[in-house]
Design a protein around this motif. Structure first.
Motif, PDB file in Angstrom:
ATOM      1  N   PHE A 129      72.686  -4.376  69.624  1.00  0.00           N
ATOM      2  CA  PHE A 129      72.522  -5.751  69.144  1.00  0.00           C
ATOM      3  C   PHE A 129      71.131  -6.059  68.585  1.00  0.00           C
ATOM      4  O   PHE A 129      70.756  -7.205  68.446  1.00  0.00           O
ATOM      5  N   GLY A 211      76.561  -4.773  66.414  1.00  0.00           N
ATOM      6  CA  GLY A 211      77.153  -6.092  66.497  1.00  0.00           C
ATOM      7  C   GLY A 211      76.939  -6.864  65.217  1.00  0.00           C
ATOM      8  O   GLY A 211      76.531  -6.315  64.190  1.00  0.00           O
ATOM      9  N   ASN A 212      77.230  -8.163  65.295  1.00  0.00           N
ATOM     10  CA  ASN A 212      77.252  -8.986  64.090  1.00  0.00           C
ATOM     11  C   ASN A 212      76.536 -10.283  64.405  1.00  0.00           C
ATOM     12  O   ASN A 212      77.098 -11.174  65.036  1.00  0.00           O
ATOM     13  N   PHE A 213      75.265 -10.394  64.017  1.00  0.00           N
ATOM     14  CA  PHE A 213      74.544 -11.635  64.277  1.00  0.00           C
ATOM     15  C   PHE A 213      73.649 -11.944  63.094  1.00  0.00           C
ATOM     16  O   PHE A 213      72.809 -11.139  62.711  1.00  0.00           O
ATOM     17  N   ARG A 216      69.850 -10.981  62.264  1.00  0.00           N
ATOM     18  CA  ARG A 216      69.355  -9.915  63.138  1.00  0.00           C
ATOM     19  C   ARG A 216      70.090  -8.601  62.883  1.00  0.00           C
ATOM     20  O   ARG A 216      69.465  -7.553  62.708  1.00  0.00           O
ATOM     21  N   THR A 217      71.418  -8.663  62.851  1.00  0.00           N
ATOM     22  CA  THR A 217      72.173  -7.424  62.602  1.00  0.00           C
ATOM     23  C   THR A 217      73.229  -7.598  61.518  1.00  0.00           C
ATOM     24  O   THR A 217      73.938  -6.655  61.206  1.00  0.00           O
ATOM     25  N   TYR A 225      82.301  -9.356  55.303  1.00  0.00           N
ATOM     26  CA  TYR A 225      83.460  -9.343  56.189  1.00  0.00           C
ATOM     27  C   TYR A 225      83.562 -10.653  56.964  1.00  0.00           C
ATOM     28  O   TYR A 225      84.642 -11.192  57.165  1.00  0.00           O
ATOM     29  N   THR A 226      82.424 -11.190  57.403  1.00  0.00           N
ATOM     30  CA  THR A 226      82.424 -12.402  58.213  1.00  0.00           C
ATOM     31  C   THR A 226      82.709 -13.642  57.376  1.00  0.00           C
ATOM     32  O   THR A 226      83.542 -14.467  57.745  1.00  0.00           O
ATOM     33  N   GLN A 229      86.171 -14.836  56.249  1.00  0.00           N
ATOM     34  CA  GLN A 229      87.021 -15.618  57.142  1.00  0.00           C
ATOM     35  C   GLN A 229      86.868 -17.105  56.874  1.00  0.00           C
ATOM     36  O   GLN A 229      87.687 -17.902  57.320  1.00  0.00           O
ATOM     37  N   GLY A 230      85.782 -17.521  56.182  1.00  0.00           N
ATOM     38  CA  GLY A 230      85.586 -18.948  55.982  1.00  0.00           C
ATOM     39  C   GLY A 230      85.175 -19.296  54.570  1.00  0.00           C
ATOM     40  O   GLY A 230      85.893 -19.990  53.851  1.00  0.00           O
TER      41      GLY A 230
ATOM     42  N   GLN B  73      92.570 -15.372  59.848  1.00  0.00           N
ATOM     43  CA  GLN B  73      91.990 -15.754  58.557  1.00  0.00           C
ATOM     44  C   GLN B  73      92.208 -14.651  57.512  1.00  0.00           C
ATOM     45  O   GLN B  73      92.571 -14.910  56.386  1.00  0.00           O
ATOM     46  N   VAL B 144      78.697 -12.299  74.048  1.00  0.00           N
ATOM     47  CA  VAL B 144      79.406 -12.046  72.788  1.00  0.00           C
ATOM     48  C   VAL B 144      80.480 -13.105  72.614  1.00  0.00           C
ATOM     49  O   VAL B 144      81.242 -13.381  73.547  1.00  0.00           O
ATOM     50  N   THR B 147      82.969 -15.392  65.658  1.00  0.00           N
ATOM     51  CA  THR B 147      82.308 -16.176  64.606  1.00  0.00           C
ATOM     52  C   THR B 147      82.987 -17.532  64.516  1.00  0.00           C
ATOM     53  O   THR B 147      84.121 -17.695  64.975  1.00  0.00           O
ATOM     54  N   ASP B 149      84.438 -18.958  62.280  1.00  0.00           N
ATOM     55  CA  ASP B 149      85.630 -19.038  61.445  1.00  0.00           C
ATOM     56  C   ASP B 149      86.859 -18.397  62.066  1.00  0.00           C
ATOM     57  O   ASP B 149      87.955 -18.551  61.539  1.00  0.00           O
ATOM     58  N   VAL B 150      86.686 -17.636  63.149  1.00  0.00           N
ATOM     59  CA  VAL B 150      87.877 -17.085  63.792  1.00  0.00           C
ATOM     60  C   VAL B 150      88.236 -17.980  64.968  1.00  0.00           C
ATOM     61  O   VAL B 150      87.360 -18.561  65.599  1.00  0.00           O
ATOM     62  N   VAL B 181      73.614 -15.550  72.665  1.00  0.00           N
ATOM     63  CA  VAL B 181      74.618 -14.837  71.885  1.00  0.00           C
ATOM     64  C   VAL B 181      73.950 -13.679  71.134  1.00  0.00           C
ATOM     65  O   VAL B 181      72.998 -13.882  70.392  1.00  0.00           O
ATOM     66  N   VAL B 182      74.413 -12.454  71.393  1.00  0.00           N
ATOM     67  CA  VAL B 182      73.836 -11.297  70.707  1.00  0.00           C
ATOM     68  C   VAL B 182      74.712 -10.843  69.545  1.00  0.00           C
ATOM     69  O   VAL B 182      74.259 -10.136  68.661  1.00  0.00           O
ATOM     70  N   SER B 183      75.983 -11.218  69.566  1.00  0.00           N
ATOM     71  CA  SER B 183      76.841 -10.767  68.477  1.00  0.00           C
ATOM     72  C   SER B 183      78.005 -11.721  68.318  1.00  0.00           C
ATOM     73  O   SER B 183      78.541 -12.227  69.302  1.00  0.00           O
ATOM     74  N   GLU B 184      78.348 -11.963  67.058  1.00  0.00           N
ATOM     75  CA  GLU B 184      79.503 -12.804  66.768  1.00  0.00           C
ATOM     76  C   GLU B 184      80.554 -11.912  66.134  1.00  0.00           C
ATOM     77  O   GLU B 184      80.382 -11.403  65.037  1.00  0.00           O
ATOM     78  N   GLU B 185      81.646 -11.702  66.858  1.00  0.00           N
ATOM     79  CA  GLU B 185      82.657 -10.751  66.400  1.00  0.00           C
ATOM     80  C   GLU B 185      83.734 -11.466  65.590  1.00  0.00           C
ATOM     81  O   GLU B 185      84.021 -12.639  65.799  1.00  0.00           O
ATOM     82  N   THR B 186      84.325 -10.713  64.665  1.00  0.00           N
ATOM     83  CA  THR B 186      85.372 -11.304  63.842  1.00  0.00           C
ATOM     84  C   THR B 186      86.757 -11.066  64.408  1.00  0.00           C
ATOM     85  O   THR B 186      87.712 -11.685  63.974  1.00  0.00           O
TER      86      THR B 186
END
Lengths: 261, 273, 236
Positions: A129, A211-213, A216-217, A225-226, A229-230, B73, B144, B147, B149-150, B181-186
């Motif tokens: 992360f 991860g996905n932030f 930061r990442t 990809y994120t 979704q919106g 989505q 975790v 996101t 939007d999900v 929060v360290v990561s926002e997963e889809t």
């Protein structure tokens, strides 16, 4: 004669068809968004953060790959030692590994309970992360692109120049820095550009390991990809930027490799 | 070796095209009485619907059920871009509503069929020592979520808003949690592995996302009902489906006793219609 | 004075050569392709290492299998001209000539002075900033020689020094080369396929056959050995 003309026409048609297959999806990206929408989505934080994070991490990854990959490629191009083929195969491995495997492998090694990660954790060092994890994923998947090209470029340098330099008073280190590397330069630069492009496009290993932030990442591919979704416009804008960069990269490699001594 | 002439190349290409055409024809001829149902299903239903599909196929030999599992989505976008599907099973009413408004759904068939609520999960080792949502604001907790939007990420934010509005927690609690929060997963499917590997300390997911197998790796805490957000899963037949009768029969099976039993087993609350 | 005794196992035979060359003397090595001529030069300059033997130059031991000495090539002070000259293609004429001095960390002003001086002596001053890719064969040969001589080597090894020079220019280049070698007053070994080179440059002639010296003497002595097949065809 007529038969020949028909054949030429058919070949041209097949070629055009294939070209269309490649260009149509790419062109569609540009058609699905107006210039105003494109420009306005460029100012969105999610886009800006992804752009700057991608450029910073891909640049750092490329520098790391070049610093570590150059000596390795040089040794493998010039020295014959036991296990050289194995080292070659290992350094090539990430090219054929699916990114998901790369991500899982990095987690198993450097995750908090990983083979190495569990000891790092004792010192309070956690890689998952963080932006460092992004860089590690990129180095892992992008390094073969540079190392392969670098080795081939070093092998293409006539060792006679190195011998001549030695007799003129150059130590092995000086020979590498002043003769071999400059002579292999075009190949090294194109390898580094390819490696940069691969790092920029890295997705699978990053999302698994880092991860996905946002900020930061979340690099450009993750942001695409994120946001898909919106905010479809942001996703298309980021995709267009990546298409333009990829085009520039291929052109740059072509120009760089054209120059030859 | 001789360099092939353009004529040879063209001949090879034409042969390949012809081959593909022939292959294409034979497959369509082979299966005249088998109907294939394509079901676009929210990723959180992966386990349950895979089982339901098998049970359904066992009872209906002439129907083959193909699932596409992904975030709601993503599936919605694919349908909007013209993907061919017979049934859409969404994890949120929002995406179903959008497709209904766009004329993509056979509106009379769209109905909520399932309820799902949020839960807090931590690794069994629980290295951060978390005993419930009240501990999520502790400094250093690696959390975790989804996101925005999900659906499960959206509901998590709704839940935190409810807690922020309660003086017992307040805005400071919400800010501290979001900072962790360290990561926002889809997709929920990538959350549980991150906890199972000990990478993260906690996650907020759908209760149903935690399978029986997962419970050997993670511990589940319920979220108090006053803050929890109950998700309603709608499903429906697509307007352009070519096999509406078979689709309706499959939906009836999902909502019938066999389907409900499987869904309950996976932690969902079937809504009887 | 250069004395060598080197043994090295090659692919097809064992090279075993004992030679000595006095200061100011030029030894010409002749022999069939693959008889080990270039290998001898490489063993002396340190690009190759003998399996055993000894190489001494003046009072310095460059290699000794008994004394476990092996001076690396960069410290041998041996000028070695390769057959194709091996000019560095990414450098100008002046940069090529300056290369050895820069490796020795000579101060910049001294380098500039020495290089300019050397280029003038070699009639290369006008070409100082030209990239070596644009030079003729004769010019390349002079640059390679300038690059070696600017370092004041203790020994000069020339591998086919005129092979890449235009036929018409060879005569003039040969007498020029002879002058340079005499001026340097150091031992010199020339490998050649050319009878004129052997006669005009050589004080002594050595014939190599499968890694062994089979004849050693004045050019006249060696070339009179008509019973040897190689000499027969070499002397025409």
């Amino acid at each position: 004669m007529l038969w020949r003309a028909v054949l030429t026409l058919l070949t041209a048609a097949l070629l055009a068809l294939f070209l269309l297959f490649i260009t149509l999806p790419v062109a569609s990206l540009f058609l699905r968004i107006s210039p105003e929408e494109f420009l306005s989505s460029l100012t969105e934080p999610v886009v800006l953060d992804a752009l700057s994070l991608s450029f910073v991490t891909a640049t750092v990854s490329t520098v790391i790959v070049v610093l570590f990959g150059t000596p390795l490629a040089l040794v493998n191009a010039r020295r014959d030692y036991r296990g050289r083929e194995l080292v070659d195969t290992l350094t090539d491995l990430p090219i054929v590994l699916p990114p998901a495997v790369a991500g899982l492998a990095l987690l198993m090694a450097f995750g908090r309970r990983g083979v190495v990660g569990q000891y790092l954790d004792l010192f309070g060092i956690q890689i998952g992360f963080t932006t460092l994890a992004v860089v590690m994923a990129q180095v892992f998947v992008a390094s073969p692109f540079y190392i392969r090209q670098a080795r081939a470029s070093f092998e293409a340098v006539d060792s006679l120049y190195e011998d001549a330099a030695r007799t003129l008073g150059a130590s092995p280190g000086t020979v590498a820095l002043r003769i071999t590397i400059p002579l292999a330069q075009a190949g090294l630069v194109s390898g580094a550009i390819l490696s940069f492009a691969r790092a920029l496009g890295e997705f699978g290993a990053t999302i698994m390991f880092a991860g996905n932030f946002q900020g930061r990442t979340q690099t450009m591919p993750l942001a695409i990809y994120t946001t898909m979704q919106g905010d479809m416009n942001a996703a298309i804008s980021l995709s267009i930027i990546l298409v333009v960069i990829s085009f520039a990269v291929i052109s740059a490699v072509k120009i760089v490799t054209r120059r030859k001594y | 070796m001789k360099v092939p002439t353009p004529a040879t190349l063209v001949a090879i290409c034409l042969l390949m095209i012809a081959g593909l055409l022939v292959a294409g024809c034979t497959t369509t001829e082979q299966a005249p009485e088998t109907t294939t149902l394509t079901v676009f299903t929210a990723a959180s239903l992966t386990g349950a619907f895979t089982d339901i599909g098998k049970a359904y196929e066992a009872q209906n030999e002439n129907v083959k059920v193909d699932f596409v599992f992904d975030g709601s989505q993503t599936l919605r976008t694919q349908i909007e871009q013209g993907a061919n599907a017979d049934i859409f099973v969404s994890a949120s009413t929002k995406h179903m509503k959008a497709l209904q408004d766009g004329g993509f759904m056979e509106n009379s068939t769209v109905t909520p069929f399932l309820g799902n609520s949020l839960a807090l999960i931590v690794p069994v080792e629980n290295q951060a020592g978390i005993a419930g949502v009240a501990d999520l604001n502790k400094p250093g907790v690696k959390l975790v979520i989804g996101t925005k939007d999900v659906p499960f990420g959206d509901y998590t934010r709704q839940m935190l808003d409810k807690m922020a509005a309660d003086p017992a927690y307040g805005q400071a609690y919400k800010d501290a949690v979001m900072k962790n929060v360290v990561s926002e997963e889809t997709a929920v499917s990538s959350v549980v592995p991150k906890l199972a590997l000990g990478e993260a300390d906690a996650a907020i997911v759908y209760k149903s996302d935690v399978s029986k197998d997962d419970l050997t790796k993670v511990t589940r805490f319920d979220i108090p009902a006053e803050y929890n957000v109950v998700a309603t899963y709608p499903l429906g037949i697509l307007a352009e489906s070519a096999s509406k009768t078979e689709a309706a029969s499959f939906i009836a099976f999902v909502r019938g006793p066999d389907g409900s039993a499987i869904l309950t087993e996976y932690g969902f609350d079937p809504i009887s219609g | 004075m250069l004395s060598i005794h080197t043994v090295r196992e090659l692919r097809d035979y064992v090279l075993d050569v004992t030679l000595s060359v006095r200061s100011g003397e030029t030894l010409v090595l002749i022999g069939e392709n693959g008889s080990g001529k270039s290998t001898v030069l490489n063993l002396i300059s340190g690009i190759l290492t003998p399996d055993r033997g000894e190489v001494t130059l003046g009072d310095r031991t460059l290699f000794s299998s008994e004394g476990k000495t092996n001076i690396p090539p960069e410290n041998r002070k041996v000028g070695h001209l390769f057959q194709s000259y091996a000019l560095f293609p990414h450098m100008t004429v002046a940069e090529n000539v300056a290369f050895g001095l820069r490796c020795r960390k000579v101060p910049r002003p001294t380098i500039a002075f020495s290089v300019a001086n050397q280029l003038r002596v070699m009639h290369l001053a006008d070409l100082a900033d030209v990239n070596v890719g644009r030079l003729s064969g004769g010019q390349r040969q002079r640059v390679a020689l300038a690059r070696a001589l600017v370092l004041n080597p203790d020994l000069l090894l020339l591998d086919e020094p005129l092979a890449a020079v235009d036929m018409r220019a060879q005569g003039a280049m040969r007498s020029e080369l002879r002058g340079r070698i005499k001026n340097a007053d150091i031992p010199c070994i020339v490998v050649t396929h050319n009878l004129r080179d052997a006669l005009e440059l050589g004080d002594r002639l050595c014939l190599l056959e499968e890694g062994r010296v089979v004849a050693d003497g004045t050019p006249e002595e060696v070339l009179s050995m008509r019973e040897n097949g190689f000499i027969e065809s070499f002397a025409g």
